[in-house]
Each structure stands twice: as C-alpha cells, then as structure tokens.
Design a protein around this motif. Structure first.
Motif, PDB file in Angstrom:
ATOM      1  N   ILE B  31       0.835  -1.199   0.000  1.00  0.00           N
ATOM      2  CA  ILE B  31       0.000   0.000   0.000  1.00  0.00           C
ATOM      3  C   ILE B  31       0.867   1.245   0.000  1.00  0.00           C
ATOM      4  O   ILE B  31       0.592   2.215  -0.706  1.00  0.00           O
ATOM      5  CB  ILE B  31      -0.951  -0.017   1.210  1.00  0.00           C
ATOM      6  CG1 ILE B  31      -1.936  -1.166   1.056  1.00  0.00           C
ATOM      7  CG2 ILE B  31      -1.696   1.301   1.343  1.00  0.00           C
ATOM      8  CD1 ILE B  31      -2.815  -1.401   2.257  1.00  0.00           C
ATOM      9  N   PHE B  32       1.946   1.195   0.785  1.00  0.00           N
ATOM     10  CA  PHE B  32       2.859   2.333   0.800  1.00  0.00           C
ATOM     11  C   PHE B  32       3.386   2.615  -0.604  1.00  0.00           C
ATOM     12  O   PHE B  32       3.340   3.746  -1.084  1.00  0.00           O
ATOM     13  CB  PHE B  32       4.020   2.055   1.756  1.00  0.00           C
ATOM     14  CG  PHE B  32       5.093   3.108   1.745  1.00  0.00           C
ATOM     15  CD1 PHE B  32       4.989   4.225   2.552  1.00  0.00           C
ATOM     16  CD2 PHE B  32       6.195   2.984   0.912  1.00  0.00           C
ATOM     17  CE1 PHE B  32       5.966   5.207   2.542  1.00  0.00           C
ATOM     18  CE2 PHE B  32       7.180   3.958   0.895  1.00  0.00           C
ATOM     19  CZ  PHE B  32       7.059   5.071   1.705  1.00  0.00           C
ATOM     20  N   MET B  48      -5.220  16.861  -1.921  1.00  0.00           N
ATOM     21  CA  MET B  48      -6.296  15.873  -1.986  1.00  0.00           C
ATOM     22  C   MET B  48      -6.505  15.232  -0.620  1.00  0.00           C
ATOM     23  O   MET B  48      -5.567  14.846   0.058  1.00  0.00           O
ATOM     24  CB  MET B  48      -5.932  14.797  -3.010  1.00  0.00           C
ATOM     25  CG  MET B  48      -6.930  13.647  -3.092  1.00  0.00           C
ATOM     26  SD  MET B  48      -6.400  12.421  -4.331  1.00  0.00           S
ATOM     27  CE  MET B  48      -7.677  11.182  -4.116  1.00  0.00           C
ATOM     28  N   ALA B  49      -7.764  15.130  -0.229  1.00  0.00           N
ATOM     29  CA  ALA B  49      -8.089  14.521   1.061  1.00  0.00           C
ATOM     30  C   ALA B  49      -8.010  13.009   0.970  1.00  0.00           C
ATOM     31  O   ALA B  49      -8.427  12.411  -0.025  1.00  0.00           O
ATOM     32  CB  ALA B  49      -9.486  14.958   1.499  1.00  0.00           C
ATOM     33  N   LEU B  50      -7.463  12.414   2.003  1.00  0.00           N
ATOM     34  CA  LEU B  50      -7.381  10.955   2.077  1.00  0.00           C
ATOM     35  C   LEU B  50      -8.143  10.486   3.304  1.00  0.00           C
ATOM     36  O   LEU B  50      -8.234  11.190   4.295  1.00  0.00           O
ATOM     37  CB  LEU B  50      -5.920  10.509   2.175  1.00  0.00           C
ATOM     38  CG  LEU B  50      -5.015  10.900   1.015  1.00  0.00           C
ATOM     39  CD1 LEU B  50      -3.578  10.488   1.305  1.00  0.00           C
ATOM     40  CD2 LEU B  50      -5.504  10.253  -0.267  1.00  0.00           C
ATOM     41  N   GLN B  51      -8.677   9.277   3.209  1.00  0.00           N
ATOM     42  CA  GLN B  51      -9.384   8.707   4.352  1.00  0.00           C
ATOM     43  C   GLN B  51      -8.930   7.270   4.547  1.00  0.00           C
ATOM     44  O   GLN B  51      -9.022   6.458   3.624  1.00  0.00           O
ATOM     45  CB  GLN B  51     -10.894   8.727   4.116  1.00  0.00           C
ATOM     46  CG  GLN B  51     -11.472  10.107   3.909  1.00  0.00           C
ATOM     47  CD  GLN B  51     -12.915  10.034   3.449  1.00  0.00           C
ATOM     48  OE1 GLN B  51     -13.614   9.053   3.694  1.00  0.00           O
ATOM     49  NE2 GLN B  51     -13.358  11.067   2.758  1.00  0.00           N
ATOM     50  N   ASP B  58     -10.818   0.399  -0.652  1.00  0.00           N
ATOM     51  CA  ASP B  58     -10.306   0.274  -2.014  1.00  0.00           C
ATOM     52  C   ASP B  58      -9.358  -0.909  -2.149  1.00  0.00           C
ATOM     53  O   ASP B  58      -9.369  -1.620  -3.148  1.00  0.00           O
ATOM     54  CB  ASP B  58      -9.580   1.562  -2.425  1.00  0.00           C
ATOM     55  CG  ASP B  58     -10.553   2.701  -2.680  1.00  0.00           C
ATOM     56  OD1 ASP B  58     -11.767   2.432  -2.692  1.00  0.00           O
ATOM     57  OD2 ASP B  58     -10.104   3.848  -2.855  1.00  0.00           O
ATOM     58  N   PHE B  59      -8.511  -1.089  -1.137  1.00  0.00           N
ATOM     59  CA  PHE B  59      -7.538  -2.174  -1.208  1.00  0.00           C
ATOM     60  C   PHE B  59      -8.087  -3.480  -0.636  1.00  0.00           C
ATOM     61  O   PHE B  59      -7.398  -4.490  -0.634  1.00  0.00           O
ATOM     62  CB  PHE B  59      -6.257  -1.788  -0.459  1.00  0.00           C
ATOM     63  CG  PHE B  59      -5.386  -0.818  -1.203  1.00  0.00           C
ATOM     64  CD1 PHE B  59      -4.460  -1.270  -2.136  1.00  0.00           C
ATOM     65  CD2 PHE B  59      -5.494   0.539  -0.988  1.00  0.00           C
ATOM     66  CE1 PHE B  59      -3.653  -0.378  -2.811  1.00  0.00           C
ATOM     67  CE2 PHE B  59      -4.690   1.446  -1.672  1.00  0.00           C
ATOM     68  CZ  PHE B  59      -3.772   0.982  -2.585  1.00  0.00           C
ATOM     69  N   ALA B  60      -9.291  -3.407  -0.096  1.00  0.00           N
ATOM     70  CA  ALA B  60      -9.917  -4.591   0.499  1.00  0.00           C
ATOM     71  C   ALA B  60      -9.076  -5.149   1.639  1.00  0.00           C
ATOM     72  O   ALA B  60      -8.829  -6.348   1.724  1.00  0.00           O
ATOM     73  CB  ALA B  60     -10.181  -5.658  -0.571  1.00  0.00           C
ATOM     74  N   VAL B  61      -8.596  -4.251   2.466  1.00  0.00           N
ATOM     75  CA  VAL B  61      -7.870  -4.677   3.660  1.00  0.00           C
ATOM     76  C   VAL B  61      -8.396  -3.874   4.845  1.00  0.00           C
ATOM     77  O   VAL B  61      -9.259  -2.999   4.675  1.00  0.00           O
ATOM     78  CB  VAL B  61      -6.350  -4.436   3.523  1.00  0.00           C
ATOM     79  CG1 VAL B  61      -5.769  -5.266   2.397  1.00  0.00           C
ATOM     80  CG2 VAL B  61      -6.058  -2.968   3.314  1.00  0.00           C
ATOM     81  N   SER B  62      -7.871  -4.145   6.001  1.00  0.00           N
ATOM     82  CA  SER B  62      -8.315  -3.401   7.178  1.00  0.00           C
ATOM     83  C   SER B  62      -7.584  -2.070   7.250  1.00  0.00           C
ATOM     84  O   SER B  62      -6.691  -1.776   6.467  1.00  0.00           O
ATOM     85  CB  SER B  62      -8.061  -4.189   8.446  1.00  0.00           C
ATOM     86  OG  SER B  62      -6.725  -4.061   8.839  1.00  0.00           O
TER      87      SER B  62
END
Lengths: 240, 240
Positions: B31-32, B48-51, B58-62
DNA sequence: GTGTGCATACTAGTATATCAATTCTACATG
DNA sequence: CATGTAGAATTGATATACTAGTATGCACAC
C-alpha cells in the motif's frame, strides 16, 4: 531533543484551510522517544531482543502504539524487525559509519560555508552561549549534557545557514556514529578539544572566512571518528 | 523502484543467529508503494483529502496496514496528518526545494568525486548502458521511463562511489523536487539536454577528473531546478 | 550418535471494535 | 439576519482479538 518531530523535509508549517496543528504528541511518540533514547544511550545494547507485547505491558498500553514506534525505529535503522520471529536492537552497521562521516562532511561543510557567509552578530552570540555552556559542562565532566550542547552547536549552524531541514538529515545520520562513540572510553581532555574546535569554527564564521570555516569543520568531524576496529574487537556482539 | 526497502542507514544484511530475511513484503509495504507512486506521479494531487477507511476499502484490507503506510508517508513529508481531522496529500513545501537542491549538490558532488577516483571500466559500462537507454527513451518521448533511467543514473554513481546509503537519503530529498517538476510542461529538447549532461558527467568520471566531475554534476543539478515561482502562480493550490 | 520430521510455543501481521477529539450543521436566541 | 451553542457525524488514536508464519525441542527413524 525530540527526534519524533524530525523529518527529512519538514511538512507545511501552517495551513489556512486546516487551522489545526500538525501532529500532537501521541502515545506512540512518547514510546518512540523513550526507546530512541534508550537505544542511543546503549541502555538497550545492540542485539538485545525486544517484544512488542512485553514493551506494551511495561508502558501499560496496547501493542498498537508500541508497534508504530518500533516501525519508525526500524526505518531509522535502530531496530531490526524479523517478521513472525522477533525484533532486536540493531547492531551498529560498521560499514555505515565511514559513509555517515562522509555525509556529515558534505552536508556540514556546506552549512558552515553558508553560515560563514551570512551570520549576524546575534547568530554569533548564540554560538558563543553554546560554547560557554559546553566549556562549563566539560569542566564538570557532564558527558551527557555536553553531548546535548554539542548537538545544539551543530544544529545552530544549520539554522544560521537557513537549512533547518538539513539538520534533520544529519540527526538521522549521526545516530549510528553516536552509538559507536558511546562505547569508547572517555578520553582525557577530549571534551576540551571539542570545545576548542568549536571555538575555531565560531571564529571562522565570525570572520566570514568561507574556506577556513569548511576546513575547520572538516577537521572537527575527522577528529571525532570512533575507532571502529578497536571497538569491534572489544564488543564483537555490538557490530556487524 | 521500491522506496519501501530504502533506509537512510541500511540495517544488517545477514545475521548468524537469525537466518531469516529482514522484512518480507507486507500488505502495508504494498500500500505504501502504491500511494507513494500515486502521490509522486501527481495521480493524487497535493491537497487531496485521504481517508483511512476509504483507502482500506479500495484495497480490500483493514485500516491497520493503511495506517502504517500513511504514517510512513507522513514521515517522508508526502502526506500531512491532522489528528482527529483528516489526512491530505501534502502540498509541496516551496521553502524546502532550494534546500533540497543544496543537499543534492553537496551529496552528489561528493559521490561523483569519489566515483571519478575509483570507477572501473565495468562501472563505466554500466553508466553507458543507462545513457544509451535514456537516449532511446528521450527519442520515443517516454517521460516516465526516462525518469526511471534518470534515477538509475544517479543511483549508479552513488553505488560506484561505494556510498549506497547516500542514495537512500537522496531519494527522500529528491521526491519533493520531482513532484514540482512533474508540473512543468515538457520543455522541448530538455530530455536531450539531460542526456548530454549525463554523458559529460560520465566522461569526467572516465577521465578520473575529480574537479571536472563535481563541476559537471553541479551544473547538471542547477539546470533541472523547477521554476517554483511560475508554478506557484499556475497551481497555487499545490504549494505552500 | 546423528539427522529428519512433526508438534508446539512463540512472534509479528492483520482485522475488528472502541474511544476521544474535532468539525460541521442545524436550530434556537438575541 | 447574525450568532452562539448543542449535538450529530466523522476522523484519527488506541485497544483487543485473531491469523499465519517461524523457531525450537523432542520423538523417532536410520
């Protein structure tokens, strides 16, 4: 002395749209600082095994902030994380020490040159204050306080030069050198020598003598290289 | 191209007592890398805002590995985390760019000097191969591939000099410059100029001409400074 | 006696749940 | 209409629970 707050390139300092401050002091920060200091001071020696669970219990927190702190330490090269196996305080990578000295010479040579160009009388007074304190601490034999003022001196030069971000890089590079140096026996008169070298650097800055400033800094940085070969035979487990 | 694997001071490479490898590729690493590339390539623009939650979905992870990745990005100055408020892709800190150029000149000047001293014929052939590929990519107009080879060229010099750790520092410093540069319109013939400058640097190394090598590198690094003032008027939201 | 394989007891990695602080909005009040 | 405030919603910070690799020690075969 808050390594937690240091980044190679500092982020934005203020933002009109988001009036909040950037990153308050969190539990993970506190644990990071504590572990950082314990490792640099060799209270936790190289090779020592660490366990997220145990550390979490010691601090009476959950594993989550402990884990964050350990991840940051591993990025700085202070711990090695072996997945599904364990975490240990990193051994001092001997190969990195000469490289760290090279980085310091390159970066601090540049900062001291720039500082010599633009230093104001006020800047010089700051350096003088640090040197005065350092001289006092050396007489008292306060190695820990002396080391803090030593860092303050080099940081001040970076600030005078207008390169605060460079100090962040230097700190991350210095740490392995400092760990090695902590192992050397206190050499009689070394602190006095350091003060003298600092005073020379200060004078070259005051004289706005760019070349002399770089030369003095290079000499200073060469003088404090720990004798890795000797240390390696004395503490074989601490290096790799 | 794995920024995840880079540390300023590399840890130990092998350990007798712990035969495991150091750090396998983990979900957080992936992810990094993904976020890192998206930010540097401006696919995620400054501001850009990130959440955490959304990225995790999106990545289907926790959220845990997402959080780890964001923390690492924030250390590198690529995202700003506002506690209990939000996380945004950091605006490019204009004040850091001149400082980053200074760092590059200091560090790459040193590496190229050392490389000029000790480069072997094999080392030169590596540089030649990179320059050849880069020339081809510039003709094709492949800016992305060109940029990769550009990084490879500078990394190779650091390796030749025997300072692999310095490259890690340079990468973390370069990233803000690169983000700013991505915003500049492709200047006709700039890629050709870069190839030419690289060729000159290569020749000075081949000639073991230390002074000329540093001069060529300094000139090269001066030539690629993005025009921040102009960018700032064109993309005011992207800088701070 | 030595080497191999498996059971077991660890570890770090990941997922989920809870907490606390900040922000935004809606509504009451002047 | 302006403004202050309560509260709902959203965010990151932390706690807890679970999963999956890794090392270790012992039993067993050779």
């Amino acid at each position: 002395m808050h390594p937690a707050a240091a980044t190679a390139i500092p982020g934005l300092s203020a933002d009109a749209e988001r009036p909040t401050k950037l990153r308050r002091v969190t539990t993970a920060d506190a644990i990071f600082d504590r572990l950082y200091n314990d490792i640099v001071s060799l209270k936790m020696p190289p090779g020592m095994a660490l366990q997220e669970k145990r550390i979490a219990e010691d601090f009476a927190v959950s594993r989550t902030p402990v884990r964050e702190a350990l991840l940051r330490l591993s990025e700085g090269g202070l711990v090695d994380i072996y997945p599904q196996s364990g975490t240990v305080v990193s051994r001092v990578p001997v190969s990195a020490i000469p490289e760290a000295v090279v980085v310091r010479k390159a970066l601090e040579g540049t900062t001291v040159e720039r500082a010599a160009e633009i230093a104001s009388p006020y800047d010089l007074s700051r350096l003088d204050a640090i040197i005065t304190r350092q001289r006092a601490l050396s007489i008292l034999g306060d190695t820990s306080g002396f080391h803090e003022e030593d860092e303050a001196f080099h940081e001040a030069i970076a600030q005078i030069a207008g390169y605060p971000g460079i100090w962040g890089i230097l700190k991350s590079v210095k740490v392995q050198i400092d760990r090695a140096r902590r192992l050397t026996l206190p050499v009689l008169g070394r602190m006095e020598n350091v003060v003298g070298e600092h005073a020379i650097i200060r004078d070259t800055i005051a004289a706005h003598d760019v070349d002399a400033a770089r030369a003095a800094m290079t000499h200073h940085l060469s003088a404090v290289i720990p004798d890795v070969a000797e240390l390696r035979t004395r503490y074989p487990d601490y290096f790799c």
